[in-house]
Motif scaffolding. Structure first.
Motif, PDB file in Angstrom:
ATOM      1  N   SER A  23     -28.481  -1.094  -3.919  1.00 36.83           N
ATOM      2  CA  SER A  23     -28.975  -2.414  -4.484  1.00 36.83           C
ATOM      3  C   SER A  23     -27.777  -3.233  -4.664  1.00 36.83           C
ATOM      4  CB  SER A  23     -29.843  -2.264  -5.951  1.00 36.83           C
ATOM      5  OG  SER A  23     -28.838  -1.456  -6.810  1.00 36.83           O
ATOM      6  N   THR A  24     -26.595  -3.055  -4.357  1.00 38.23           N
ATOM      7  CA  THR A  24     -25.562  -3.840  -4.575  1.00 38.23           C
ATOM      8  C   THR A  24     -24.761  -4.444  -3.553  1.00 38.23           C
ATOM      9  OG1 THR A  24     -23.873  -2.233  -3.916  1.00 38.23           O
ATOM     10  CG2 THR A  24     -24.346  -2.288  -6.357  1.00 38.23           C
ATOM     11  N   SER A  25     -24.181  -5.655  -3.617  1.00 34.14           N
ATOM     12  CA  SER A  25     -24.065  -6.770  -2.561  1.00 34.14           C
ATOM     13  C   SER A  25     -23.152  -5.964  -1.298  1.00 34.14           C
ATOM     14  CB  SER A  25     -23.423  -7.781  -2.841  1.00 34.14           C
ATOM     15  OG  SER A  25     -22.106  -7.549  -3.624  1.00 34.14           O
ATOM     16  N   LEU A  26     -22.473  -5.028  -1.734  1.00 32.25           N
ATOM     17  CA  LEU A  26     -21.512  -4.248  -0.633  1.00 32.25           C
ATOM     18  C   LEU A  26     -22.055  -2.839  -0.521  1.00 32.25           C
ATOM     19  CD1 LEU A  26     -18.189  -5.518  -1.479  1.00 32.25           C
ATOM     20  CD2 LEU A  26     -19.580  -6.303   0.328  1.00 32.25           C
ATOM     21  N   THR A  27     -22.108  -2.193   0.690  1.00 31.04           N
ATOM     22  CA  THR A  27     -22.413  -0.734   0.891  1.00 31.04           C
ATOM     23  C   THR A  27     -21.046  -0.074   1.515  1.00 31.04           C
ATOM     24  OG1 THR A  27     -24.595  -1.064   1.249  1.00 31.04           O
ATOM     25  CG2 THR A  27     -23.585   0.950   2.062  1.00 31.04           C
ATOM     26  N   GLY A  28     -20.371   0.938   0.989  1.00 31.43           N
ATOM     27  CA  GLY A  28     -19.314   1.601   1.349  1.00 31.43           C
ATOM     28  C   GLY A  28     -19.865   2.950   1.995  1.00 31.43           C
ATOM     29  N   MET A  82     -19.777 -12.146  -8.203  1.00 26.66           N
ATOM     30  CA  MET A  82     -18.832 -11.097  -7.990  1.00 26.66           C
ATOM     31  C   MET A  82     -19.246 -10.004  -6.887  1.00 26.66           C
ATOM     32  SD  MET A  82     -16.303  -9.062 -10.420  1.00 26.66           S
ATOM     33  CE  MET A  82     -15.198  -7.746  -9.689  1.00 26.66           C
ATOM     34  N   HIS A  83     -18.727  -9.678  -5.908  1.00 30.52           N
ATOM     35  CA  HIS A  83     -19.583  -8.485  -5.387  1.00 30.52           C
ATOM     36  C   HIS A  83     -19.438  -6.943  -6.135  1.00 30.52           C
ATOM     37  CE1 HIS A  83     -19.751 -10.075  -1.637  1.00 30.52           C
ATOM     38  NE2 HIS A  83     -18.600 -10.558  -1.521  1.00 30.52           N
ATOM     39  N   GLN A  84     -20.448  -6.193  -5.997  1.00 23.81           N
ATOM     40  CA  GLN A  84     -20.392  -4.841  -6.421  1.00 23.81           C
ATOM     41  C   GLN A  84     -20.626  -3.836  -5.135  1.00 23.81           C
ATOM     42  OE1 GLN A  84     -23.763  -5.440  -9.284  1.00 23.81           O
ATOM     43  NE2 GLN A  84     -22.451  -4.940 -10.798  1.00 23.81           N
ATOM     44  N   LEU A  85     -20.263  -2.659  -5.486  1.00 29.42           N
ATOM     45  CA  LEU A  85     -20.050  -1.790  -4.277  1.00 29.42           C
ATOM     46  C   LEU A  85     -20.726  -0.559  -4.325  1.00 29.42           C
ATOM     47  CD1 LEU A  85     -18.711  -0.775  -1.524  1.00 29.42           C
ATOM     48  CD2 LEU A  85     -16.816  -0.184  -2.945  1.00 29.42           C
ATOM     49  N   THR A  86     -21.606  -0.091  -3.675  1.00 23.69           N
ATOM     50  CA  THR A  86     -21.870   1.456  -3.742  1.00 23.69           C
ATOM     51  C   THR A  86     -21.469   2.198  -2.509  1.00 23.69           C
ATOM     52  OG1 THR A  86     -24.084   0.554  -4.656  1.00 23.69           O
ATOM     53  CG2 THR A  86     -24.256   2.669  -3.691  1.00 23.69           C
TER      54      THR A  86
END
Length: 238
Positions: free
Chosen positions: A85-90, A1-5
């Motif tokens: 370090s998460t898979s997604l960057t916002g 599952m994706h995680q977002l920073t």
């Protein structure tokens, strides 16, 4: 599952930071993916750093890094990406002229694209600011051919592995979709909501929106000609 920073660059935004804490804290609580907020203090000279420390002490959703002196928006975004370090960057601006809840609109497309870019189809800025941004976007489109008509929109989500491969220079925050495309990634733009700035002052004037971006376009063309991109088909490492 994706995680977002979500990266939030800020410079002298003490008047907006309590709203940032409230709005982004609320979003982190109900986001469809686990979300954390990374505040990047770009050498503020007001009370921003003090407030950032207090916010991070109060809320588990917030962390921060702080520059010793002002280095500019591209540097702040680059530093944020370096620490993700998460898979997604916002990315969202601290003036909150865009709504954190619209990250959910972008997340719906992130499995099919490497960058999802918001665009402000009903901007709430002054006529001069809207006109200068339109001209600047048209100029960038002429050079980059990325098809983005609001590449500077301060609401984006990227796959972190693609974001970390972007070789930043000053002003490159205006070329994020084009740099993802250089890596063979796919980009899309999605309409989002936009609001007037209600606190603080804008950090960009006419020169920042027109003259500097035109100069940066030539830097982008040099990078495009010399960009190294490869794909490993097989490996055996020890």
């Amino acid at each position: 599952m994706h995680q977002l920073t979500v990266i939030v660059p800020l410079y002298n935004e003490e008047e907006n930071l309590l709203r940032v804490e409230q709005k982004l804290g609320e979003y982190a609580e109900k986001s469809s993916v686990p979300t954390q907020i990374l505040l990047v203090n770009d050498g503020s000279t007001d009370e921003s750093l003090k407030m950032v420390r207090e916010i991070c002490e109060r809320s588990e959703h917030f962390s921060y890094i702080s520059f010793t002196k002002n280095a500019g928006l591209s540097a702040a975004i680059k530093a944020g990406i370096d620490h993700v370090s998460t898979s997604l960057t916002g990315y969202i601006d601290s003036d909150l002229q865009t709504d954190p809840e619209d990250f959910e609109v972008l997340l719906k497309e992130i499995n099919n694209y490497q960058l999802v870019n918001g665009y402000r189809n009903q901007r709430k800025d002054s006529f001069k600011k809207n006109l200068s941004s339109t001209v600047a976007n048209n100029v960038r489109n002429f050079f980059t051919k990325d098809g983005m008509y609001d590449t500077g929109c301060p609401l984006k989500i990227m796959h972190t592995d693609y974001a970390k491969r972007i070789p930043f220079f000053k002003g490159l925050h205006r070329f994020l979709p084009a740099m993802i495309m250089l890596q063979g990634g796919k980009v899309i733009q999605i309409p989002i909501r936009h609001y007037p700035r209600i606190a603080g002052t804008a950090k960009f004037g006419l020169r920042n929106r027109l003259i500097k971006p035109l100069i940066d376009c030539f830097g982008y063309l040099w990078m495009k000609r010399n960009y190294i991109h490869y794909e490993v088909g097989e490996k055996h490492l020890k």
